[in-house]
Motif scaffolding. Structure first.
Motif, PDB file in Angstrom:
ATOM      1  N   HIS A  18       1.006  -1.253  -0.099  1.00  0.00           N
ATOM      2  CA  HIS A  18       0.200  -0.150  -0.073  1.00  0.00           C
ATOM      3  C   HIS A  18       1.042   1.195  -0.040  1.00  0.00           C
ATOM      4  O   HIS A  18       0.470   2.221  -0.476  1.00  0.00           O
ATOM      5  CB  HIS A  18      -0.907  -0.028   1.133  1.00  0.00           C
ATOM      6  CG  HIS A  18      -0.311   0.502   2.635  1.00  0.00           C
ATOM      7  ND1 HIS A  18       0.249  -0.494   3.235  1.00  0.00           N
ATOM      8  CD2 HIS A  18      -0.135   1.561   3.138  1.00  0.00           C
ATOM      9  CE1 HIS A  18       0.881   0.183   4.365  1.00  0.00           C
ATOM     10  NE2 HIS A  18       0.777   1.265   4.137  1.00  0.00           N
ATOM     11  N   ARG A  28      -8.223   0.544  -8.965  1.00  0.00           N
ATOM     12  CA  ARG A  28      -8.611   0.355  -7.393  1.00  0.00           C
ATOM     13  C   ARG A  28      -9.982   0.520  -6.956  1.00  0.00           C
ATOM     14  O   ARG A  28     -10.532  -0.551  -6.174  1.00  0.00           O
ATOM     15  CB  ARG A  28      -7.492   1.137  -6.374  1.00  0.00           C
ATOM     16  CG  ARG A  28      -6.244   0.582  -6.647  1.00  0.00           C
ATOM     17  CD  ARG A  28      -5.335   1.273  -5.491  1.00  0.00           C
ATOM     18  NE  ARG A  28      -4.549   2.476  -6.185  1.00  0.00           N
ATOM     19  CZ  ARG A  28      -4.215   3.306  -5.094  1.00  0.00           C
ATOM     20  NH1 ARG A  28      -3.799   3.053  -3.954  1.00  0.00           N
ATOM     21  NH2 ARG A  28      -3.293   4.490  -5.824  1.00  0.00           N
ATOM     22  N   ASN A  32     -12.854  -2.556  -5.870  1.00  0.00           N
ATOM     23  CA  ASN A  32     -13.497  -2.340  -4.545  1.00  0.00           C
ATOM     24  C   ASN A  32     -15.026  -2.773  -5.075  1.00  0.00           C
ATOM     25  O   ASN A  32     -15.867  -3.330  -4.109  1.00  0.00           O
ATOM     26  CB  ASN A  32     -13.519  -0.964  -3.850  1.00  0.00           C
ATOM     27  CG  ASN A  32     -12.234  -0.882  -3.133  1.00  0.00           C
ATOM     28  OD1 ASN A  32     -11.710  -1.711  -2.561  1.00  0.00           O
ATOM     29  ND2 ASN A  32     -11.715   0.613  -2.906  1.00  0.00           N
ATOM     30  N   TRP A  58      -1.985  -5.580  -3.899  1.00  0.00           N
ATOM     31  CA  TRP A  58      -2.524  -4.447  -3.144  1.00  0.00           C
ATOM     32  C   TRP A  58      -4.127  -4.961  -2.542  1.00  0.00           C
ATOM     33  O   TRP A  58      -4.602  -4.454  -1.438  1.00  0.00           O
ATOM     34  CB  TRP A  58      -2.618  -3.216  -3.872  1.00  0.00           C
ATOM     35  CG  TRP A  58      -3.514  -2.258  -3.346  1.00  0.00           C
ATOM     36  CD1 TRP A  58      -3.274  -1.452  -2.381  1.00  0.00           C
ATOM     37  CD2 TRP A  58      -4.958  -1.836  -3.478  1.00  0.00           C
ATOM     38  NE1 TRP A  58      -4.305  -0.513  -2.086  1.00  0.00           N
ATOM     39  CE2 TRP A  58      -5.461  -1.081  -2.735  1.00  0.00           C
ATOM     40  CE3 TRP A  58      -5.875  -2.494  -4.219  1.00  0.00           C
ATOM     41  CZ2 TRP A  58      -6.877  -0.346  -2.832  1.00  0.00           C
ATOM     42  CZ3 TRP A  58      -7.200  -1.987  -4.373  1.00  0.00           C
ATOM     43  CH2 TRP A  58      -7.646  -1.086  -3.524  1.00  0.00           C
ATOM     44  N   ASP A  61      -3.904  -7.511   0.392  1.00  0.00           N
ATOM     45  CA  ASP A  61      -3.546  -6.880   1.492  1.00  0.00           C
ATOM     46  C   ASP A  61      -4.793  -5.799   2.092  1.00  0.00           C
ATOM     47  O   ASP A  61      -4.870  -5.730   3.193  1.00  0.00           O
ATOM     48  CB  ASP A  61      -2.341  -6.044   1.335  1.00  0.00           C
ATOM     49  CG  ASP A  61      -1.031  -6.738   1.237  1.00  0.00           C
ATOM     50  OD1 ASP A  61      -1.167  -8.075   1.257  1.00  0.00           O
ATOM     51  OD2 ASP A  61      -0.061  -6.193   0.932  1.00  0.00           O
ATOM     52  N   GLU A  62      -5.381  -5.283   1.156  1.00  0.00           N
ATOM     53  CA  GLU A  62      -6.549  -4.480   1.616  1.00  0.00           C
ATOM     54  C   GLU A  62      -7.587  -5.527   2.313  1.00  0.00           C
ATOM     55  O   GLU A  62      -8.246  -5.176   3.275  1.00  0.00           O
ATOM     56  CB  GLU A  62      -7.195  -3.839   0.463  1.00  0.00           C
ATOM     57  CG  GLU A  62      -6.503  -2.533   0.086  1.00  0.00           C
ATOM     58  CD  GLU A  62      -6.340  -1.506   1.088  1.00  0.00           C
ATOM     59  OE1 GLU A  62      -7.473  -1.165   1.495  1.00  0.00           O
ATOM     60  OE2 GLU A  62      -5.191  -1.022   1.312  1.00  0.00           O
ATOM     61  N   THR A 310      -3.905   6.092   1.313  1.00  0.00           N
ATOM     62  CA  THR A 310      -4.281   4.953   0.589  1.00  0.00           C
ATOM     63  C   THR A 310      -5.493   5.490   0.027  1.00  0.00           C
ATOM     64  O   THR A 310      -6.280   6.318   0.597  1.00  0.00           O
ATOM     65  CB  THR A 310      -4.125   3.728   1.242  1.00  0.00           C
ATOM     66  OG1 THR A 310      -4.830   3.660   2.332  1.00  0.00           O
ATOM     67  CG2 THR A 310      -2.734   3.335   1.611  1.00  0.00           C
ATOM     68  N   PRO A 313     -10.448   1.894   1.710  1.00  0.00           N
ATOM     69  CA  PRO A 313     -10.435   0.348   1.437  1.00  0.00           C
ATOM     70  C   PRO A 313     -11.910  -0.155   1.381  1.00  0.00           C
ATOM     71  O   PRO A 313     -12.958   0.461   1.613  1.00  0.00           O
ATOM     72  CB  PRO A 313      -9.759  -0.203   2.736  1.00  0.00           C
ATOM     73  CG  PRO A 313     -10.076   0.836   3.796  1.00  0.00           C
ATOM     74  CD  PRO A 313      -9.940   2.076   3.012  1.00  0.00           C
TER      75      PRO A 313
END
Length: 320
Positions: A18, A28, A32, A58, A61-62, A310, A313
């Protein structure tokens, strides 16, 4: 010469992802939405070295913070057979105590396990004993049994499977995923690779619409400079020196905007610059210019994991 503790130009994805993630904000956000809307299948493609794996990691990890509701497994397909593929998926939804019990049970035997964990737990264990044995020894003989196990474990949850290096995807991989999706298991599959690799992979077997269709564009020269600045700071530098935006722009145009090639060229530049400074400490260097500050970079390297902004999330409870 520059006070770096490590090489900031290594071609691999750097952790924490991140912090080093630069650009691709719309992509990104699209990921989501894909997760929130429980879409079944999607793809991410980019030229080699242009960030597809970084974006995939990424997302992994999110989603860690939501592992109880959205367990996620990142699977590089290089050299992975169908048995190991199945094992990776199943292992992603096992609880820590299940993992311990599986290995303990089949190493010590039923009698020793009973003495160690008690009869009550042993009773609950019996209902899944044969399937746990297949996990322990990686002897998967029935897709029906696997689908039943996944359905039981994924109640009120959704498993996200990220497949990287799809050029190594086998027909059996795709058939396994197709059987899971058509059994209406709550599984979301994201395939990652180059456009050519995705077109040649046996993804048509899955027979699901590509709900993502992310095609990553190359970073701008400014974004590339920001990425290099983050790497240099993380390596122990106090500023992006000896790199500045002008140098990156020249390299960026010469190497057709490919991040991996740009990192390699920047490393060569810094080696030459460092040698020149050591041999002629009082003379003009290759590009003696004040390094341009990188907007958004932390003032001190120790701050970066907490202070770097960032994208918002994924939140499973967010409205669709």
């Amino acid at each position: 010469e520059f006070g770096w503790k490590k090489n900031p130009f290594q071609p691999q994805v750097m952790e924490p992802v991140h912090y080093f993630m630069t650009g691709h904000e719309s992509e990104r956000q699209k990921l989501n939405y894909f997760i929130i809307q429980h879409q079944s299948f999607g793809t991410i493609s980019a030229e080699k070295g242009c960030g597809a794996t970084t974006l995939a990691l990424w997302l992994r990890d999110e989603l860690v913070q939501y592992k109880d509701r959205t367990p996620t497994i990142y699977i590089p397909l290089t050299g992975l057979g169908s048995v190991d593929f199945l094992h990776a998926i199943i292992s992603a939804i096992l609880s820590p105590h299940e993992n311990i019990l599986i290995h303990t049970y089949f190493r010590l035997g039923a009698f020793e396990l009973q003495k160690k964990i008690g009869k009550g737990l042993r009773w609950n264990w019996l209902s899944r004993e044969s399937f746990y044995a297949s996990i322990a020894f990686r002897r998967y003989t029935s897709l029906d049994a696997i689908r039943g196990f996944l359905a039981e474990k994924l109640k009120d949850r959704s498993l996200v499977i990220i497949l990287d290096h799809v050029e190594h995807m086998h027909k059996q991989h795709a058939q396994i995923l197709q059987s899971f999706l058509y059994a209406h298991l709550p599984i979301q599959v994201i395939a990652v690779g180059t456009k050519e690799a995705l077109s040649k992979a046996p993804l048509k077997i899955i027979q699901k619409k590509d709900a993502l269709h992310i095609r990553l564009q190359k970073l701008s020269s400014q974004e590339m400079f920001e990425l290099i600045g983050k790497r240099i700071l993380y390596a122990g530098g106090k500023s992006p020196e000896p790199i500045n935006h002008g140098i990156v722009k020249k390299i960026y145009d010469k190497f057709e905007k490919n991040p991996r090639s740009i990192l390699s060229a920047c490393q060569d530049y810094c080696v030459r610059e460092g040698l020149l400074r050591l041999s002629n400490p009082h003379e003009e260097t290759l590009e003696k210019k004040e390094a341009k500050p990188v907007q958004g970079l932390p003032a001190q390297i120790g701050q970066h994991p907490e202070t770097h902004p960032t994208i918002e999330p994924y939140r499973p409870d967010a409205p669709t």
